[in-house]
Design a protein around this motif. Sequence first.
Motif, short mmCIF file in Angstrom:
data_model
loop_
_atom_site.label_atom_id
_atom_site.label_comp_id
_atom_site.label_asym_id
_atom_site.label_seq_id
_atom_site.Cartn_x
_atom_site.Cartn_y
_atom_site.Cartn_z
N ALA A 14 0.83 -1.12 0.00
CA ALA A 14 -0.13 0.04 0.02
C ALA A 14 0.71 1.39 -0.14
N ASP A 15 2.08 1.22 0.69
CA ASP A 15 2.86 2.38 0.87
C ASP A 15 3.26 2.52 -0.49
N ILE A 16 3.87 1.50 -1.26
CA ILE A 16 4.56 1.66 -2.55
C ILE A 16 3.50 2.55 -3.52
N GLN A 17 2.21 1.82 -3.42
CA GLN A 17 1.20 2.29 -4.59
C GLN A 17 1.21 3.89 -4.07
N ARG A 18 1.04 4.44 -3.00
CA ARG A 18 0.71 5.61 -2.68
C ARG A 18 2.07 6.65 -2.97
N GLU A 19 3.11 6.13 -2.69
CA GLU A 19 4.37 6.66 -3.10
C GLU A 19 4.23 6.76 -4.84
N ARG A 42 0.06 14.39 -17.40
CA ARG A 42 -0.32 13.37 -16.53
C ARG A 42 -0.18 12.19 -17.32
N ARG A 43 -0.18 12.11 -18.66
CA ARG A 43 0.01 10.77 -19.41
C ARG A 43 1.69 10.54 -19.38
N ARG A 44 2.21 11.77 -19.65
CA ARG A 44 3.74 11.68 -19.64
C ARG A 44 4.49 11.21 -18.23
N ALA A 45 3.56 11.84 -17.35
CA ALA A 45 4.14 11.22 -16.09
C ALA A 45 4.14 9.66 -15.80
N ARG A 46 2.95 9.19 -16.21
CA ARG A 46 2.72 7.64 -15.95
C ARG A 46 3.74 6.92 -16.99
N VAL A 47 3.62 7.50 -18.07
CA VAL A 47 4.80 6.73 -18.95
C VAL A 47 6.10 6.69 -18.42
N LYS A 48 6.52 7.73 -17.64
CA LYS A 48 7.93 7.88 -17.14
C LYS A 48 7.87 7.03 -15.80
N GLY A 50 6.48 4.32 -15.61
CA GLY A 50 6.38 2.92 -16.25
C GLY A 50 5.24 1.91 -15.75
N ASN A 51 5.54 0.60 -15.66
CA ASN A 51 4.71 -0.38 -15.24
C ASN A 51 4.28 -0.15 -13.73
N ALA A 52 3.42 0.25 -13.13
CA ALA A 52 3.47 0.43 -11.67
C ALA A 52 3.28 -1.02 -11.42
N GLN A 53 2.51 -1.83 -12.00
CA GLN A 53 2.27 -3.19 -11.36
C GLN A 53 3.49 -3.81 -11.27
N ARG A 54 4.58 -3.79 -11.98
CA ARG A 54 5.57 -4.26 -11.91
C ARG A 54 6.50 -3.87 -10.86
N SER B 52 13.17 0.17 -10.09
CA SER B 52 14.40 -0.35 -9.07
C SER B 52 14.26 0.68 -7.85
N LEU B 53 13.78 1.75 -8.14
CA LEU B 53 14.04 2.98 -7.06
C LEU B 53 12.97 2.39 -5.88
N TYR B 54 11.84 2.14 -6.07
CA TYR B 54 10.98 2.14 -4.75
C TYR B 54 11.22 0.83 -4.15
N PRO B 55 11.34 -0.38 -4.95
CA PRO B 55 11.89 -1.71 -4.00
C PRO B 55 13.15 -1.30 -3.32
#
Lengths: 876, 116
Positions: A14-19, A42-48, A50-54, B52-55
Amino acid sequence: MSWRRFFRRGQADADIQREMESYVEEETAENVARGMEPDEARRRARVKLGNAQRVRETAWRQNSMGILESAWGDLRYATRLLRRTPGFTVTAVLVMALGIGATVALFTVVHSVVMKPLPFRNSGRLMDIAETDTHSAMPEHNFVASADFFDWQKQARGFEQMALYGETIYSLSGSAGQLPEQVDAQETSWNLFPTLGVEAVFGRLFTASDDNAEANGTVVITWGLWKRRYSGDPSVVGRTILLNSKPYTVIGVLPAWFAYPNAKAQLWTAVRHEETKTWFTRSHGAHNFQVVGRIAPGVSPAQSQAELSAIQARIRQQFPVGPISDAAVLTPLLESEVGKIKPALYVLFAATGCLLLIACLNIANLLVARAASRRKESAIRTALGGNRWRLIREQVMESLLLSLAGGGLGLVLAWGVVEWLVKVRTDLPRVSSIQLDGAAILFGLGAMTLCGLIAGLVPALSLDDRQMLNTLQDASRSHAGSRDKVRLRRALLTAEVALTMILLTSAGLLLKSYQRLRAVNLGCATHNVLTMKLGLSEARYGTPTERLAFFEQLLDRVRAMPGVEAAGLDTTLPGTGHQRDDAFTLKEAPPPATGTYLGATVRIVDPGFFQTMQIPLIRGRFFQNKERLNNANVAIVTPAFAHKFFPNSDPIGKHVDDGNFDGPHVFEIVGVVGDTRETLAGQMQPTIYYPLYRGSNGFAYLVIRGRGDVEDFALPAQKIIASMDPDLAVGDILTMEQILGKASLDANFNATLLVFFALLSLVLAGVGIFGVLSYLVAQRTQEIGIRMALGAQRDRVLGHVLLDGLKPALIGLMLGLVGSVVAGRLIRSMLYATRPLDPIVFVLVSVVLLTVAGAACMAPAWRASRLDPMQALRTE
Amino acid sequence: MRKSSEPQNEMLKGTLDMMILRTLVGGDAHGHTIAKIIERTSEDLLEVEQGSLYPGLHRLEDRGWVSSYWGASENNRKAKFYRLTAEGRKQLVRETSRWRQMTRAIGLVMGEETQG
């Protein structure tokens, strides 16, 4: 890797998600500041980002413990599977509980009795020392003559210490309203306890000054007697008690664990204070004692044995006549205590091992069946990329879970069995040391794990990747696909049947030999006979006249009791073992050659004894009432005696010179009576009877034969004795049947346990056969349906299926026969009048096994033959 | 765009940790700032992977080299800030000296002139 992190993975996630959200916010804000449209920013930010799930997955994996994680998953999966089939689970757990329970219980006994060192300081250096004769005129381990012991003590260098002890009995007088009691005791040289390394709990143990004729009487009591008779009162130390009507001061209490040389001994006295006659220090021929020695450091048992043997050989040279030994035998103390019981315990332990293995195979078998029914599922998972290792792990986890649950239950069972055993088998050596300890639990855990692995790996390894795909290609109507599984199950069955066969034959042999033992003709009355032990004290009955008067009056009064048909007195009861033998010479024969001697079992009886015990008179006559005191130099012998010493002449009228008696000791043989047995399994020993009315003996068993329940005679007889002498204690009140039961307890116990194990495994094997065949029939329902539709006869189907099930049973039986031959040889020492290859036992066992196997096959075969072809073809 | 980054990432794992610690010497910072500082300081040669940053930050926290708290960012948004602990400072010194030795050694092998 840390536990804290492991358990807080959810929060970290949960922490990481919020971060990451806050990252996107920051980045978006920066992009907007650079002049982008909010959406684009916002789109650019998300692209930067990357894959949040990963990112989350990486962090999650980093916080996990791989093996543990998957084990936990497997565990949950296995639990779910097991819960879905409660019938199977309960059966398997119970089977495992029985196997583990029995094995752990027997392990506990074997470990506590045979393997644990004796509870003495440095017990490996303690040796039991016995005498023997290189010309084998003596038993291999004869008792030690006290004079020999004193010579050893003086001359031997290879020992730190050496102590002597011997069994005795005292009449312990009551105080403050307590009844007098007969107690088994030991008399010992003062240094026994220091030799063993034992200290008193209260008070002190013997010193050299206690151990001589002039000292005041001293007694050391065991913990058991202290608790029972003196209610654990420490002030008993220093008190005076009466033993055989003589005063003794209680000087100390032994520790609770001390049960040496057996649990029977209740108190200890100093031997030199007890044995004041000259024979004690002089006689090299009176073998009455046991000796324990602590060998000196750096000396080997063999060296010590050689040293003692040399001393003994010199003694023999000095005294060439009589029962003098010429060698000594050293046995490690532990071995001498438990050596006899060892084979039986090992056999029982092995039997439980077999039982456990059968239980294990049975569970493996059940699991194979389940694996087969989950074939499709496994195949699909494999096809979807599930790895084989994982499938195996699941299977093993399932069986491990079963065996742990069963084993836990089994440990409880084992505890109960051990408690029961300790109560029932008080005759076992070291029985007080038997307890379910850490080692037993560890052993149990080991056994559980092993069983779980075996039961799980057998079916798991039969999963084969290459076949997996075939399974998928197979039409749902396939029946050929599981051939391999069936073969595996048949192999398991065969092994089960073979093991069961071995257990059954061993049990059968032991049972038969127990029955033989119980059927042994003792040579005397064994029904309606009550016996009790009594000993007259030296203090009150010091002369032959006094002893005679007591015995005669006792018999008169007991014979007058209503319901009593006959009563008599004897110094040894048939079936209770060897008590006394004397060396003697024969007047009418040349003296025995130098270095040899004549010896026979000695029993001392009253004139009415033979009729009481219904021992037949063969020639001559019984003793007469008038043959008493100095007028009693007559003897009666047995056929075995006559055969050994008068092979070609009539023993009657011949004279025996037995120097062990005071006064005139030449006895004329006046009769021959039937042989009786000292032990159930032993040979008829040459025996000579002397008259009790001579008054030379103050110890005897009273035997009463009568009508009805002879145990009812016990109380009136005790009352008579108490009215004659209130301090005279009576002990061992037993019927002859009880004595025989005790004498065959060991055989009875071993046979009963083994039969129980064998029957249990028979049931398991039966269930196994039934299970396999039922499964097989279910698998082949369509095939059978097609055959029937094409005209196969029901009888043929029945026969076919029957044969299918009986074949592994027959092969198992054959293998079991071979194993039984080996097992029979191994347990030969436990058999009595039964050959290890007893044909009746083998045939009977085979028939029983085949019947059970047949019955187990019958139900599925019958079901197969009754199939309705139409329905069978429709079933999926 | 990050397809081939897997092996490189693995190799950089230790160095990323070191760089995070180094960044925090200048004061507490949240993930976004840390990434930005590293990228800027390296003249955009290094691109910090969020994967890599957050982990990595969590790993450092777990070892006790950084501590964290939720606070407000420069733009007044809620963000998780990281702070270098005393233990982390020591670790940074150790890693820095090891890094220096390593680069020097590699430099020697590669035959480059070490610049004074």
